[in-house]
Design an enzyme around this catalytic site. Sequence first.
Site, short mmCIF file in Angstrom:
data_model
loop_
_atom_site.label_atom_id
_atom_site.label_comp_id
_atom_site.label_asym_id
_atom_site.label_seq_id
_atom_site.Cartn_x
_atom_site.Cartn_y
_atom_site.Cartn_z
CG LEU A 1 -1.91 -1.18 1.31
CD1 LEU A 1 -2.67 -1.13 2.61
CD2 LEU A 1 -2.84 -1.17 0.11
CB CYS A 2 -0.10 4.70 -0.84
SG CYS A 2 0.58 6.34 -1.07
N PRO A 3 2.77 4.39 0.90
CG PRO A 3 4.60 5.57 1.86
CD PRO A 3 3.33 4.79 2.21
#
Length: 80
Positions: A12-14
Amino acid sequence: MSHHELDARRLLCPMPVIKTQNQVNTLRQGDTLTVICTDPGALNDIPAWCRINGHAVLETREEGHEVRVTLEVGEPSIAL
């Protein structure tokens, strides 16, 4: 010039951008890298990172639940 692939699935981000940055730092100017992600935000995040850091986005596409971004490594930046 050589082509590389980075598996950033299930991150998941980042993290997809961070993993992309780390991989690009090991490559040479003109090399290409395809990043495969399951985070749909990477479709915007990785190209934005490329613009900021002088790399060219060659292709972005969605395949089912995966996002693929192919970039060409630009000229190395000089740390100030």
